[in-house]
Design a protein around this motif. Structure first.
Motif, PDB file in Angstrom:
ATOM      1  N   GLY A   1      -6.536  12.515  -2.957  1.00  0.00           N
ATOM      2  CA  GLY A   1      -7.166  11.333  -2.381  1.00  0.00           C
ATOM      3  C   GLY A   1      -6.765  10.019  -3.021  1.00  0.00           C
ATOM      4  N   ARG A   2      -5.658   9.973  -3.769  1.00  0.00           N
ATOM      5  CA  ARG A   2      -5.292   8.762  -4.494  1.00  0.00           C
ATOM      6  C   ARG A   2      -4.307   7.905  -3.714  1.00  0.00           C
ATOM      7  N   PHE A   3      -4.519   6.590  -3.775  1.00  0.00           N
ATOM      8  CA  PHE A   3      -3.584   5.652  -3.165  1.00  0.00           C
ATOM      9  C   PHE A   3      -3.492   4.403  -4.033  1.00  0.00           C
ATOM     10  N   TYR A   4      -2.498   3.546  -3.733  1.00  0.00           N
ATOM     11  CA  TYR A   4      -2.151   2.440  -4.625  1.00  0.00           C
ATOM     12  C   TYR A   4      -1.937   1.160  -3.819  1.00  0.00           C
ATOM     13  N   VAL A   5      -2.294   0.043  -4.432  1.00  0.00           N
ATOM     14  CA  VAL A   5      -2.103  -1.252  -3.779  1.00  0.00           C
ATOM     15  C   VAL A   5      -1.383  -2.196  -4.730  1.00  0.00           C
ATOM     16  N   ASN A   6      -0.697  -3.161  -4.135  1.00  0.00           N
ATOM     17  CA  ASN A   6      -0.077  -4.259  -4.870  1.00  0.00           C
ATOM     18  C   ASN A   6      -0.764  -5.524  -4.398  1.00  0.00           C
ATOM     19  N   VAL A   7      -1.416  -6.239  -5.315  1.00  0.00           N
ATOM     20  CA  VAL A   7      -2.265  -7.355  -4.934  1.00  0.00           C
ATOM     21  C   VAL A   7      -2.225  -8.442  -5.999  1.00  0.00           C
ATOM     22  N   THR A   8      -2.285  -9.695  -5.571  1.00  0.00           N
ATOM     23  CA  THR A   8      -2.439 -10.808  -6.505  1.00  0.00           C
ATOM     24  C   THR A   8      -3.908 -11.186  -6.551  1.00  0.00           C
TER      25      THR A   8
ATOM     26  N   PHE B   1       0.932  -7.996 -14.357  1.00  0.00           N
ATOM     27  CA  PHE B   1       1.774  -8.987 -15.017  1.00  0.00           C
ATOM     28  C   PHE B   1       1.555 -10.345 -14.369  1.00  0.00           C
ATOM     29  N   GLN B   2       1.719 -11.393 -15.168  1.00  0.00           N
ATOM     30  CA  GLN B   2       1.489 -12.757 -14.707  1.00  0.00           C
ATOM     31  C   GLN B   2       2.679 -13.256 -13.896  1.00  0.00           C
ATOM     32  N   GLN B   3       2.377 -14.061 -12.882  1.00  0.00           N
ATOM     33  CA  GLN B   3       3.401 -14.702 -12.067  1.00  0.00           C
ATOM     34  C   GLN B   3       3.529 -16.168 -12.483  1.00  0.00           C
ATOM     35  N   PRO B   4       4.732 -16.653 -12.810  1.00  0.00           N
ATOM     36  CA  PRO B   4       4.891 -18.057 -13.199  1.00  0.00           C
ATOM     37  C   PRO B   4       4.499 -19.032 -12.091  1.00  0.00           C
ATOM     38  N   GLN B   5       4.910 -18.714 -10.850  1.00  0.00           N
ATOM     39  CA  GLN B   5       4.530 -19.515  -9.691  1.00  0.00           C
ATOM     40  C   GLN B   5       3.901 -18.599  -8.639  1.00  0.00           C
ATOM     41  N   ALA B   6       3.469 -19.200  -7.539  1.00  0.00           N
ATOM     42  CA  ALA B   6       2.738 -18.419  -6.536  1.00  0.00           C
ATOM     43  C   ALA B   6       3.623 -17.903  -5.408  1.00  0.00           C
ATOM     44  N   ASN B   7       4.948 -18.048  -5.545  1.00  0.00           N
ATOM     45  CA  ASN B   7       5.846 -17.482  -4.532  1.00  0.00           C
ATOM     46  C   ASN B   7       6.760 -16.452  -5.184  1.00  0.00           C
ATOM     47  N   HIS B   8       7.504 -15.745  -4.369  1.00  0.00           N
ATOM     48  CA  HIS B   8       8.414 -14.686  -4.813  1.00  0.00           C
ATOM     49  C   HIS B   8       7.657 -13.602  -5.583  1.00  0.00           C
ATOM     50  N   ASN B   9       6.649 -13.049  -4.943  1.00  0.00           N
ATOM     51  CA  ASN B   9       5.827 -12.010  -5.570  1.00  0.00           C
ATOM     52  C   ASN B   9       6.309 -10.595  -5.282  1.00  0.00           C
ATOM     53  N   GLY B  10       7.375 -10.454  -4.471  1.00  0.00           N
ATOM     54  CA  GLY B  10       7.720  -9.106  -4.036  1.00  0.00           C
ATOM     55  C   GLY B  10       6.541  -8.548  -3.247  1.00  0.00           C
ATOM     56  N   GLY B  11       6.063  -7.378  -3.631  1.00  0.00           N
ATOM     57  CA  GLY B  11       4.845  -6.864  -3.016  1.00  0.00           C
ATOM     58  C   GLY B  11       4.924  -5.442  -2.515  1.00  0.00           C
ATOM     59  N   TRP B  12       6.144  -4.965  -2.202  1.00  0.00           N
ATOM     60  CA  TRP B  12       6.268  -3.599  -1.698  1.00  0.00           C
ATOM     61  C   TRP B  12       6.103  -2.587  -2.825  1.00  0.00           C
ATOM     62  N   ILE B  13       5.451  -1.472  -2.520  1.00  0.00           N
ATOM     63  CA  ILE B  13       5.388  -0.317  -3.409  1.00  0.00           C
ATOM     64  C   ILE B  13       5.578   0.929  -2.550  1.00  0.00           C
ATOM     65  N   GLY B  14       6.107   1.990  -3.157  1.00  0.00           N
ATOM     66  CA  GLY B  14       6.300   3.211  -2.392  1.00  0.00           C
ATOM     67  C   GLY B  14       6.710   4.373  -3.272  1.00  0.00           C
ATOM     68  N   PHE B  15       6.420   5.577  -2.796  1.00  0.00           N
ATOM     69  CA  PHE B  15       6.801   6.803  -3.485  1.00  0.00           C
ATOM     70  C   PHE B  15       8.077   7.371  -2.862  1.00  0.00           C
ATOM     71  N   SER B  16       8.992   7.818  -3.718  1.00  0.00           N
ATOM     72  CA  SER B  16      10.178   8.493  -3.225  1.00  0.00           C
ATOM     73  C   SER B  16       9.775   9.808  -2.571  1.00  0.00           C
ATOM     74  N   PRO B  17      10.438  10.198  -1.477  1.00  0.00           N
ATOM     75  CA  PRO B  17      10.170  11.517  -0.896  1.00  0.00           C
ATOM     76  C   PRO B  17      10.739  12.652  -1.733  1.00  0.00           C
TER      77      PRO B  17
ATOM     78  N   LEU C   1       0.854  -1.180   0.000  1.00  0.00           N
ATOM     79  CA  LEU C   1       0.000   0.000   0.000  1.00  0.00           C
ATOM     80  C   LEU C   1       0.888   1.228   0.000  1.00  0.00           C
ATOM     81  N   ALA C   2       0.548   2.207  -0.836  1.00  0.00           N
ATOM     82  CA  ALA C   2       1.297   3.469  -0.869  1.00  0.00           C
ATOM     83  C   ALA C   2       0.333   4.600  -1.194  1.00  0.00           C
ATOM     84  N   PHE C   3       0.495   5.715  -0.505  1.00  0.00           N
ATOM     85  CA  PHE C   3      -0.330   6.894  -0.733  1.00  0.00           C
ATOM     86  C   PHE C   3       0.399   7.879  -1.628  1.00  0.00           C
ATOM     87  N   HIS C   4      -0.340   8.444  -2.574  1.00  0.00           N
ATOM     88  CA  HIS C   4       0.234   9.464  -3.452  1.00  0.00           C
ATOM     89  C   HIS C   4       0.741  10.623  -2.601  1.00  0.00           C
TER      90      HIS C   4
END
Length: 503
Positions: free
Chosen positions: A119-126, A162-178, A109-112
């Motif tokens: 009011g915009r924010f972002y998620v990383n989800v499978t 994007f498609q994941q070949p397997q169900a592990n190693h998904n990463g998942g973090w997202i963030g905005f640079s300050p 999860l990351a907020f603009h």
């Protein structure tokens, strides 16, 4: 309208967002610098939320010192009111069809940076929608216009997928640079083992493949633009300074050679990016991207695991040309400096002066057993020479926190830890003193009225019209004493103004 914002140490800098005066009555974002005592100490863990469903990440919205947003792996986002200490009964957002197979779920999860106004924010989800295979989706949502504690689910917009070949190693973090409004997206190599299974680029693996392959990377995109108007699944622009925009490699890639960067963070004071990359069978590593980086770093996976040649799967070798070693790595020994699944943390920028600039991280050994957990911190100037185990300092005040999976920060820089198995969030307590509260309101003349308690002495009120390199100037009016408060009335003009207290 009046807003009270709790403020703490900003001596090393901070992350701020602009709030137009004309758009929101009296809501002016500000920061403050706390006069620090000679010493403060870690006092343990304080439970701030319980009864959650697999909490997996914790963060705050820009300019919001009263709420903490807690991500639940199954698709919910909960709000913890830091003033009342209570969870809001209604989730901020509930995402349907979340696929939690393997290591999937709602992971980031990351907020603009402009959240206070857009009011915009972002998620990383499978997701599993019954049509497409197991895939990562980075999505945009907008907060409800009627209730700031609830997001508008109908506002969903796909940024990329994007498609994941397997169900592990998904990463998942997202963030905005300050330092700029670009969104960074950490992706894993696609799963399996040794980056060498079905769906992995033959001969080199996904992490070393930089052509039509976003796996094992740090991506960087501009969510305020759209360079692909005909593609509903690509709603972003390419930052012109990305390293590969002039050649055949993928424009979105900022860095590569990662296995599973599940947790990362920006240092709010410097803009440096710290990345925890989970190892295969021998080493866990902390990688580093300085704020000055122009991108293109190769962290070496699958040839390298930590600072050694990958010993498994027959894929290891010499560092690829230009490879960047981790700033810290460790083995899998069953001792206080070993582990099996690194969780990247944060450079501390909270109220404790003795912890300023220290990097916190942990390893759960992928287990709910509390005996397995290791917590550490080090000085970024000398990670190997200063790393210390702090398990004995993080004693919970109540309950049994199980399976730590993420650190998090609030607006003040306090650190939190999410425990996925026990459903808890704890705050790292220190003996730092309470911070001044700065009140802001507009009077009938549209002048800004600022106030802080008379028990805080020796502070200078400063103002700036530009946080990005702008000058801070002392507000010349001497404060009046009204009851138990220092009060300053400041006439303003223009669209934005920022305030801070400095001692």
């Amino acid at each position: 309208m009046k807003r009270i914002i709790p403020l703490r140490d900003r001596l090393q800098g901070g992350t701020f967002g602009a709030v137009p005066l004309a758009g929101v009555l009296g809501l002016i974002l500000l920061g403050c610098c706390w006069a620090l005592p000679s010493r403060a100490d870690i006092l343990g863990l304080q439970r701030v939320a319980s009864g959650l469903s697999a909490p997996i990440f914790v963060t705050h919205a820009p300019g919001d010192g009263t709420r903490l947003f807690i991500v639940e792996r199954g698709g919910g986002i909960r709000i913890l009111n830091l003033e009342s200490g209570q969870l809001e009964p209604t989730p901020f957002l509930s995402i349907p069809n979340v696929d939690t197979a393997g290591e999937g779920g709602l992971l980031g999860l990351a907020f603009h940076p402009g959240y206070q106004t857009n009011g915009r924010f972002y998620v990383n989800v499978t997701l599993d929608n019954g049509v497409t295979p197991f895939s990562t989706h980075v999505r945009e949502y907008t907060v409800s216009a009627a209730n700031t504690n609830i997001a508008d689910p109908a506002s969903v917009r796909t940024i990329l997928t994007f498609q994941q070949p397997q169900a592990n190693h998904n990463g998942g973090w997202i963030g905005f640079s300050p330092n700029h409004p670009y969104l960074y997206i950490a992706t894993g190599d696609g799963g399996g083992g040794d980056d060498n299974d079905a769906g992995h680029t033959p001969g080199i693996g996904n992490a070393q493949d930089t052509t039509n392959n976003w796996l094992g990377k740090i991506l960087r995109v501009d969510v305020d633009g759209d360079a692909f108007p005909a593609d509903t699944n690509r709603n972003y622009a390419i930052p012109p300074s990305n390293p590969f925009v002039e050649d055949e490699r993928d424009d979105e890639i900022f860095a590569y050679g990662l296995r599973n960067p599940f947790r990362a963070s920006f240092d709010r004071a410097t803009g440096d990016l710290w990345i925890g990359d989970v190892g295969q069978s021998a080493r866990e590593e902390i990688d580093f991207l300085p704020a000055s980086s122009s991108g293109g770093e190769n962290f070496g996976w699958r040839l390298r695991e930590g600072r050694i040649a990958t010993p498994s799967g027959g894929v290891g070798g010499l560092p690829p040309p230009g490879a960047v070693d981790p700033v810290y790595d460790y083995d899998r020994d069953a001792d206080q400096f070993g582990g099996t699944v690194v969780t990247g943390g944060y450079v501390y920028r909270g109220p404790d002066p003795t912890l300023q600039g220290k990097y916190f991280f942990l390893d759960s050994r992928n287990s709910a057993s509390t005996a397995d957990d290791n917590y550490w911190m080090f000085d970024p100037a000398d990670p190997f020479g200063t790393v210390v185990n702090i398990d004995h300092l993080l004693v919970p005040d109540i309950g049994t926190p199980m399976f730590p999976v993420s650190f998090g920060e609030d607006l003040e820089g306090n650190l939190y830890i999410a425990y996925i198995a026990s459903g808890d969030v704890y705050r790292i307590r220190t003996s730092a003193p309470p911070a001044p509260l700065l009140g802001i309101e507009l009077d009938a003349n549209a002048d800004v009225v600022l106030s802080w308690g008379t028990n805080f002495t020796g502070f200078t009120l400063e103002a700036s019209t530009n946080l990005a390199g702008g000058l801070w100037e002392a507000v010349l009016q001497a404060p009046d004493i009204v009851g138990t408060n220092h009060v300053v009335t400041n006439a303003v003009s223009g669209s934005e103004r920022y305030y801070r207290l400095r001692q």
